[in-house]
Design a protein around this motif. Structure first.
Motif, PDB file in Angstrom:
ATOM      1  N   ARG A 176       0.858  -1.199   0.125  1.00  0.00           N
ATOM      2  CA  ARG A 176       0.088   0.124  -0.053  1.00  0.00           C
ATOM      3  C   ARG A 176       0.884   1.293  -0.058  1.00  0.00           C
ATOM      4  O   ARG A 176       1.924   1.377   0.534  1.00  0.00           O
ATOM      5  N   ASP A 177       0.521   2.222  -0.687  1.00  0.00           N
ATOM      6  CA  ASP A 177       1.296   3.313  -0.991  1.00  0.00           C
ATOM      7  C   ASP A 177       2.858   3.100  -1.290  1.00  0.00           C
ATOM      8  O   ASP A 177       3.869   3.596  -0.933  1.00  0.00           O
ATOM      9  N   ALA A 178       2.612   2.292  -2.386  1.00  0.00           N
ATOM     10  CA  ALA A 178       3.868   2.079  -3.116  1.00  0.00           C
ATOM     11  C   ALA A 178       4.670   3.461  -3.547  1.00  0.00           C
ATOM     12  O   ALA A 178       5.938   3.630  -3.305  1.00  0.00           O
ATOM     13  N   TYR A 179       3.851   4.300  -3.921  1.00  0.00           N
ATOM     14  CA  TYR A 179       4.121   5.805  -4.054  1.00  0.00           C
ATOM     15  C   TYR A 179       2.927   6.470  -3.946  1.00  0.00           C
ATOM     16  O   TYR A 179       2.089   6.572  -4.886  1.00  0.00           O
ATOM     17  N   THR A 180       2.941   7.415  -3.042  1.00  0.00           N
ATOM     18  CA  THR A 180       1.833   8.199  -2.588  1.00  0.00           C
ATOM     19  C   THR A 180       2.304   9.496  -2.360  1.00  0.00           C
ATOM     20  O   THR A 180       3.138   9.408  -1.073  1.00  0.00           O
ATOM     21  N   LYS A 181       1.895  10.482  -2.874  1.00  0.00           N
ATOM     22  CA  LYS A 181       2.513  11.817  -2.559  1.00  0.00           C
ATOM     23  C   LYS A 181       1.338  12.682  -1.914  1.00  0.00           C
ATOM     24  O   LYS A 181       0.109  12.941  -2.821  1.00  0.00           O
TER      25      LYS A 181
END
Length: 286
Positions: A176-181
């Motif tokens: 989860r949120d491997a890439y989250t900005k």
């Protein structure tokens, strides 16, 4: 009344002080659907409902027909309104889905109107070696606070999931949120400052095993932050009725699943230090 006020105060503190609260929102780990909740959150290696978009997007490819699921609950009996909706549709060798989960705490905190939510778009498929895969593109937001402390942030994120199945055994993995900005503003004592940050990826692994009419499941969640254990069991009484029970660090849970034709009804009762909750999900296959 005093106990309720103290519980609400504790939740307020968590929103802006805990690692999970400061990064993903206080209630991001609640999850979607009554069935996973009845199983104590041990759903990564099961993931066989439209709510799989949240728990493990790879599981969405298990659905053989169009299906929807919706849930609404008052968390902890404090007017913390939490709702979710999920839709999945297979097409060819792939399955696509959309989902939403959101919290509105305005009714509980009165002059502290806090909201957060997440919109997901999911794509899932099956490889030639019993391995399912899934990916989420999502939009997250948080908005609210008090006159002394408030935040407003939004951003785009990515989740990945894998599900390997062989006979009665299944292994699942969700990133989860491997890439989250997230970006936005934080206002403290009247002073406003810009925020711009990447969330720490969160890893969950799961295991499930089918013993005739009994399914056993185990999840280890938040492995990159604060590891938590989840245990679940589901007993198939007959084609229409399933009994469920679970355990997690938050408390114990139990529930029922009822099916009649194309309709699905799931119920979960969960315990928590802040208060117990009941969750109802309604699903439809068409």
């Amino acid at each position: 009344m005093t106990k309720k006020i103290l519980s609400m105060l504790a939740i307020w503190i968590v929103i802006f002080s805990s690692p999970i609260g400061s990064e993903r929102g206080t209630f991001s780990a609640i999850g979607m659907g009554a069935k996973p909740q009845a199983l104590g959150g041990a759903f990564t290696a099961i993931a066989d409902t439209p709510d799989a978009s949240y728990w493990n997007p790879a599981g969405l490819s298990q659905l053989s027909q169009r299906e929807i699921s919706c849930m609404q609950t008052d968390l902890y009996g404090m007017s913390l309104l939490y709702s979710s909706f999920a839709f999945a549709e297979p097409f060819g060798s792939l399955t696509a889905g959309i989902a939403f989960s959101g919290l509105d705490a305005g009714g509980a905190f009165l002059n502290f109107p806090y909201k957060e939510g997440s919109y997901l778009a999911t794509l899932s498929g099956l490889t030639a070696k019993n391995l399912r895969w899934g990916v989420n593109l999502k939009y997250n937001y948080t908005d609210g606070g008090s006159e002394f402390l408030s935040s407003k942030e939004q951003g785009i994120g990515l989740d990945f999931g894998f599900l390997w199945q062989r006979g009665a055994l299944a292994l699942g993995l969700t990133v989860r949120d491997a890439y989250t900005k997230l970006s936005g503003t934080l206002t403290e004592d009247g002073a406003q400052k810009a925020t711009n940050r990447l969330l720490t990826p969160d890893l969950t692994v799961g295991f499930s095993y089918l013993l005739r009419n009994l399914t056993l499941a185990l999840d280890l969640s938040e492995l990159a932050n604060n590891p938590k254990l989840h245990l679940g069991a589901e007993y198939k009484v007959n084609q229409q009725v399933k009994a469920r029970a679970g355990y997690s660090d938050s408390g114990i849970s139990f529930g029922l699943g009822l099916g009649k034709g194309s309709w699905l009804f799931d119920y979960a009762y969960t315990t928590h230090a802040a208060g117990d909750s009941q969750r109802l999900s309604l699903g439809l296959k068409f």
